[in-house]
Design a protein around this motif. Structure first.
Motif, short mmCIF file in Angstrom:
data_model
loop_
_atom_site.label_atom_id
_atom_site.label_comp_id
_atom_site.label_asym_id
_atom_site.label_seq_id
_atom_site.Cartn_x
_atom_site.Cartn_y
_atom_site.Cartn_z
N SER A 40 0.83 -1.21 0.00
CA SER A 40 0.00 0.00 0.00
C SER A 40 0.86 1.25 0.00
O SER A 40 0.63 2.17 -0.80
N VAL A 41 1.85 1.30 0.88
CA VAL A 41 2.74 2.47 0.95
C VAL A 41 3.54 2.62 -0.33
O VAL A 41 3.65 3.72 -0.89
N CYS A 42 4.09 1.53 -0.83
CA CYS A 42 4.88 1.59 -2.06
C CYS A 42 4.01 2.00 -3.25
O CYS A 42 4.46 2.77 -4.12
N SER A 43 2.78 1.54 -3.31
CA SER A 43 1.88 1.93 -4.40
C SER A 43 1.54 3.41 -4.32
O SER A 43 1.50 4.11 -5.34
N ALA A 44 1.30 3.90 -3.11
CA ALA A 44 1.00 5.34 -2.95
C ALA A 44 2.20 6.19 -3.34
O ALA A 44 2.06 7.20 -4.05
N LEU A 45 3.39 5.79 -2.91
CA LEU A 45 4.59 6.55 -3.28
C LEU A 45 4.89 6.45 -4.77
O LEU A 45 5.29 7.44 -5.40
N PHE A 63 2.68 6.03 -7.14
CA PHE A 63 1.69 6.88 -7.80
C PHE A 63 2.15 8.33 -7.75
O PHE A 63 2.15 9.02 -8.79
N ALA A 64 2.53 8.79 -6.58
CA ALA A 64 2.95 10.19 -6.42
C ALA A 64 4.18 10.51 -7.27
O ALA A 64 4.24 11.56 -7.93
N TRP A 84 3.21 10.43 -11.03
CA TRP A 84 2.40 11.60 -11.36
C TRP A 84 3.28 12.86 -11.43
O TRP A 84 3.14 13.68 -12.33
N GLY A 132 5.66 -0.93 -5.96
CA GLY A 132 4.36 -0.26 -6.03
C GLY A 132 3.88 -0.06 -7.45
O GLY A 132 3.27 0.97 -7.78
N GLY A 173 0.42 1.39 -8.29
CA GLY A 173 0.27 2.84 -8.20
C GLY A 173 0.75 3.53 -9.46
O GLY A 173 0.13 4.49 -9.94
#
Length: 163
Positions: A78-83, A85-86, A89, A112, A115
């Motif tokens: 979850s954390v790796c996917s969020a990072l 993604f950011a 992006w 991730g 993400g």
């Protein structure tokens, strides 16, 4: 056509974007269809990746490794996917200030990957991923080229020498 003429036009050339080439410049050669295909493809890949992650989680449940490892698995992805993604992006908006740092974060983006795929999907709904950044750079380079070209009085090597 003379011998010295070039087959490529003068001035800056647009940077190619993955899956789009240089069609993003004038939105030609199936640009819209390519954007739809990239959006559908990245979303399908993200969904498939979620199924793979679900199978991996089921494997952990079958192995009965304990709730701590289950929680750690969910938390890490979850954390790796969020990072990822950011970072992905942000990479569509501006060039990285420190390319070596981006290289160091490559493994985080690989973990991730869901993400990154979702960021690619979301961005392709608006434009070709990275188009705005490359368009800004290309237009700036063109303006600088035209300014330099306009300030010159001619090609010195083409001038006739006075006797």
């Amino acid at each position: 056509m003379s011998e010295n003429s070039s087959t490529t036009p003068g001035g800056p050339q647009p940077e190619s974007i993955r899956f789009f080439g240089t069609t993003w410049v004038e939105h030609s050669d199936g640009y819209g269809l390519r954007r739809v295909a990239v959006a559908v493809g990245s979303l399908a890949a993200a969904v498939a990746a979620c199924f793979v992650m679900r199978f991996a989680y089921q494997g952990l449940e079958i192995a009965d490794v304990g709730s701590f490892v289950d929680l750690l698995f969910i938390l890490v992805f979850s954390v790796c996917s969020a990072l990822a993604f950011a970072r992905t992006w942000e990479g569509f908006r501006r060039r990285p200030a420190d390319p070596s740092r981006e290289e160091a974060l490559r493994s985080l983006k690989a973990i991730g990957f869901i993400g990154s795929l979702i960021a690619y999907f979301c961005r392709s709904l608006m434009e070709a991923p990275g188009e705005k950044l490359r368009r800004t750079e290309y237009e700036t380079a063109q303006a600088q080229y035209e300014k330099r070209k306009g300030s010159r009085t001619g090609n010195p090597s083409a001038r006739k020498k006075r006797k």
